[in-house]
Design a protein around this motif. Structure first.
Motif, short mmCIF file in Angstrom:
data_model
loop_
_atom_site.label_atom_id
_atom_site.label_comp_id
_atom_site.label_asym_id
_atom_site.label_seq_id
_atom_site.Cartn_x
_atom_site.Cartn_y
_atom_site.Cartn_z
N UNK A 158 0.82 -1.22 0.00
CA UNK A 158 0.00 0.00 0.00
C UNK A 158 0.85 1.26 0.00
N UNK A 159 2.04 1.17 0.60
CA UNK A 159 2.88 2.36 0.73
C UNK A 159 4.00 2.40 -0.32
N UNK A 160 3.88 1.56 -1.33
CA UNK A 160 4.86 1.59 -2.42
C UNK A 160 4.25 2.28 -3.63
N UNK A 161 5.03 2.44 -4.70
CA UNK A 161 4.53 3.11 -5.89
C UNK A 161 3.54 2.23 -6.64
N UNK A 162 2.74 2.86 -7.48
CA UNK A 162 1.64 2.18 -8.16
C UNK A 162 2.06 0.92 -8.91
N UNK A 163 3.16 0.91 -9.68
CA UNK A 163 3.51 -0.33 -10.38
C UNK A 163 3.76 -1.51 -9.44
N UNK A 164 4.35 -1.24 -8.28
CA UNK A 164 4.61 -2.32 -7.32
C UNK A 164 3.30 -2.76 -6.68
N UNK A 165 2.43 -1.81 -6.33
CA UNK A 165 1.12 -2.17 -5.77
C UNK A 165 0.35 -3.04 -6.75
N UNK A 166 0.37 -2.66 -8.00
CA UNK A 166 -0.38 -3.41 -9.01
C UNK A 166 0.20 -4.81 -9.19
N UNK A 167 1.51 -4.91 -9.19
CA UNK A 167 2.16 -6.22 -9.31
C UNK A 167 1.78 -7.13 -8.15
N UNK A 168 1.86 -6.61 -6.93
CA UNK A 168 1.52 -7.41 -5.75
C UNK A 168 0.06 -7.83 -5.80
N UNK A 169 -0.84 -6.91 -6.16
CA UNK A 169 -2.25 -7.26 -6.26
C UNK A 169 -2.47 -8.36 -7.29
N UNK A 170 -1.80 -8.27 -8.43
CA UNK A 170 -1.94 -9.29 -9.47
C UNK A 170 -1.46 -10.65 -8.97
N UNK A 171 -0.32 -10.65 -8.29
CA UNK A 171 0.25 -11.91 -7.81
C UNK A 171 -0.64 -12.56 -6.75
N UNK A 172 -1.29 -11.72 -5.94
CA UNK A 172 -2.11 -12.24 -4.84
C UNK A 172 -3.56 -12.47 -5.24
N UNK A 173 -3.88 -12.30 -6.51
CA UNK A 173 -5.24 -12.59 -6.96
C UNK A 173 -5.58 -14.04 -6.62
N UNK A 174 -6.78 -14.23 -6.09
CA UNK A 174 -7.15 -15.54 -5.54
C UNK A 174 -7.19 -16.65 -6.59
N UNK A 175 -7.84 -16.39 -7.71
CA UNK A 175 -7.90 -17.33 -8.85
C UNK A 175 -8.40 -18.72 -8.45
N UNK A 176 -9.46 -18.76 -7.63
CA UNK A 176 -10.11 -20.04 -7.38
C UNK A 176 -9.76 -20.73 -6.09
N UNK A 177 -8.70 -20.25 -5.38
CA UNK A 177 -8.34 -20.93 -4.15
C UNK A 177 -9.48 -20.88 -3.14
N UNK A 178 -10.13 -19.73 -3.03
CA UNK A 178 -11.22 -19.58 -2.06
C UNK A 178 -12.34 -20.56 -2.34
N UNK A 179 -12.82 -20.54 -3.56
CA UNK A 179 -13.95 -21.41 -3.91
C UNK A 179 -13.59 -22.87 -3.68
N UNK A 180 -12.42 -23.27 -4.10
CA UNK A 180 -11.97 -24.65 -3.95
C UNK A 180 -11.94 -25.07 -2.48
N UNK A 181 -11.31 -24.27 -1.63
CA UNK A 181 -11.16 -24.63 -0.23
C UNK A 181 -12.46 -24.48 0.54
#
Length: 223
Positions: free
Chosen positions: A118-141
């Motif tokens: 949250x306290x980093x620059x926008x490109x880093x925030x966007x990268x971290x958000x993309x990497x942490x996207x759930x992509x089905x883990x929640x539904x599966x578990x």
């Protein structure tokens, strides 16, 4: 180590290195759980898909570090002991514990990374958000754990204790990392690093997200 990009803070390098090693280790542990604990081939394949996604995230982070002129191994190395210790202390004994770890345990760790980003620059925030996207883990578990608790309500208490143990271990390891890596710690609370109110708000956000996850999976945060 190649020369890093001008103006690249050590806090950002720490964040990306920590997250890269977390994703690499998540891939290895999920693949192991799929092979050893999944009760059916469909479950093995489903958790294997989650593991493969984690490895894809690791590759994105590794490549990003390299593009910034940072040796990925050197960036990850300070976090190996803490992340390995967390996995050693939260090794699931059965399939249901593995599912709760994949959802609740990994979730609380992801919350830490998002807070730092949250306290980093926008490109880093966007990268971290993309990497942490759930992509089905929640539904599966969530689907599998809720069905298991419905079939055997006695599971609820044991799995709730297991989830609380994982979160406690995660908070403990996070505190150790923050003490050892002050620039990473500063990213968690921004420039108000010594502001107790800001730290309190941070933990309130983490607690709220943890409670939401526990409720979704059919577990309680108290008792």
């Amino acid at each position: 180590m190649t020369e890093s990009s001008p103006g690249l803070s050590s806090g950002v390098v720490d964040l990306l290195g920590m997250l890269a090693y977390a994703e690499l280790t998540a891939f290895l542990k999920l693949a192991e759980d799929a092979a050893l604990l999944a009760p059916t081939l469909n479950d093995r394949a489903a958790l294997g898909d989650v593991a493969a996604t984690e490895y894809g995230h690791f590759r994105v982070l590794r490549d990003k570090l390299s593009s910034l002129g940072v040796d990925p191994e050197e960036a990850m190395d300070p976090f190996v002991d803490a992340i390995d210790a967390w996995h050693a202390q939260t090794r699931p004994k059965d399939w249901h514990e593995a599912l709760v770890k994949a959802y609740v345990g990994t979730g609380i760790a992801g919350d830490f990374y998002r807070e730092a980003a949250r306290h980093s620059e926008e490109p880093i925030r966007r990268l971290v958000d993309d990497v942490l996207t759930d992509e089905g883990r929640s539904e599966f578990a969530v689907e599998r754990v809720r069905a298991a608790i419905e079939a055997d309500p006695r599971l609820s208490g044991r799995l709730a204790l297991w989830a609380r143990r994982m979160v406690g271990e995660a908070l403990s390891q996070g505190q150790r990392l923050a003490a050892a890596r002050p620039e990473l710690a500063a990213m968690l609370v921004g420039e108000e690093g010594e502001d107790l109110a800001e730290i309190g708000r941070l933990f309130a956000r983490l607690t709220e997200e943890h409670g939401r996850r526990m409720a979704a999976v059919g577990l309680t945060t108290s008792g």
